[in-house]
Enzyme design. Structure first.
Site, PDB file in Angstrom:
ATOM      1  NE  ARG A 123      52.845  59.188  22.370  1.00  0.00           N
ATOM      2  CZ  ARG A 123      53.053  59.281  23.667  1.00  0.00           C
ATOM      3  NH1 ARG A 123      54.200  58.940  24.164  1.00  0.00           N
ATOM      4  NH2 ARG A 123      52.126  59.711  24.484  1.00  0.00           N
ATOM      5  CG  ASN A 133      77.801  47.339  22.120  1.00  0.00           C
ATOM      6  OD1 ASN A 133      79.006  47.209  21.990  1.00  0.00           O
ATOM      7  ND2 ASN A 133      76.961  47.322  21.105  1.00  0.00           N
ATOM      8  CB  THR A 143      55.682  51.437  28.769  1.00  0.00           C
ATOM      9  OG1 THR A 143      54.992  52.158  27.741  1.00  0.00           O
ATOM     10  CG2 THR A 143      56.661  52.359  29.485  1.00  0.00           C
ATOM     11  CE  LYS A 144      50.434  51.267  26.273  1.00  0.00           C
ATOM     12  NZ  LYS A 144      49.449  52.146  25.664  1.00  0.00           N
ATOM     13  CG  HIS A 148      58.262  46.707  44.069  1.00  0.00           C
ATOM     14  ND1 HIS A 148      58.179  45.769  45.054  1.00  0.00           N
ATOM     15  CD2 HIS A 148      59.582  46.948  43.888  1.00  0.00           C
ATOM     16  CE1 HIS A 148      59.386  45.467  45.471  1.00  0.00           C
ATOM     17  NE2 HIS A 148      60.266  46.172  44.770  1.00  0.00           N
TER      18      HIS A 148
END
Length: 179
Positions: A158, A66, A143-144, A96
């Site tokens: 989570r 979208n 992030t995972k 970075h």
């Protein structure tokens, strides 16, 4: 010479981002192919999306991205079939190394597998894989990697619960003009 080539690449990406919104929806898939971006049958990338590179972006069939999404395809973004990505989601593949004295770039590709759905305003960080049928709730920061058919949410995202594996809908969104 390396500087000139780098500037030329940035110019091509800027040209893609500037002109993509001017191309009518039925022709966008072919236009993107000129820049090495592959979009499968029944799939679409809506207006006001930003690309960070040419190439290194593949989208399967019947998937929808979208409006207003950032697609950081510098290290590669691979999206499966029947995937929905809601507005203003940002997918990053490069960042970075904050612990490096030279602050070098580091990153890796992002993969979003078949039947996954990403709600609006999410961040998907470099190297993450969204499993088949997984759901990322609105505003989440992934992030995972996310397991198949898992519903995740929050910052950082989570696990909340497992999702029903019976999926019968299609994400195909074939309008000529949409927000």
């Amino acid at each position: 010479m390396k500087f000139i080539l780098l500037q030329l690449k940035f110019f091509v990406v800027a040209f893609l981002n500037l002109t993509y919104n001017l191309v009518p929806n039925p022709f966008r898939k072919f236009y993107l192919l000129l820049f090495g971006i592959k979009v499968g049958k029944g799939s679409s990338i809506h207006r006001r999306c930003r690309f960070f590179h040419v190439g290194k972006l593949q989208i399967g069939q019947n998937s929808t991205i979208n409006f207003g999404c950032y697609l950081d395809n510098r290290r590669g973004v691979f999206i499966g079939n029947n995937v929905g990505i809601a507005h203003n989601t940002k997918i990053y593949t490069l960042g970075h190394n904050i612990d490096s004295p030279f602050f070098e770039t580091k990153g890796s590709s992002v993969r979003i597998n078949d039947n996954a759905f990403i709600f609006s305003n999410c961040l998907i960080m470099p190297g993450c894989e969204i499993g088949e049928g997984a759901v990322v709730l609105a505003g989440s920061v992934v992030t995972k990697s996310v397991e198949p058919y898992m519903v995740v949410g929050g910052n950082p995202a989570r696990p909340i619960r497992k999702r029903n594996k019976e999926i019968k809908y299609s994400q195909s969104y074939k309008y000529w003009f949409a927000l």
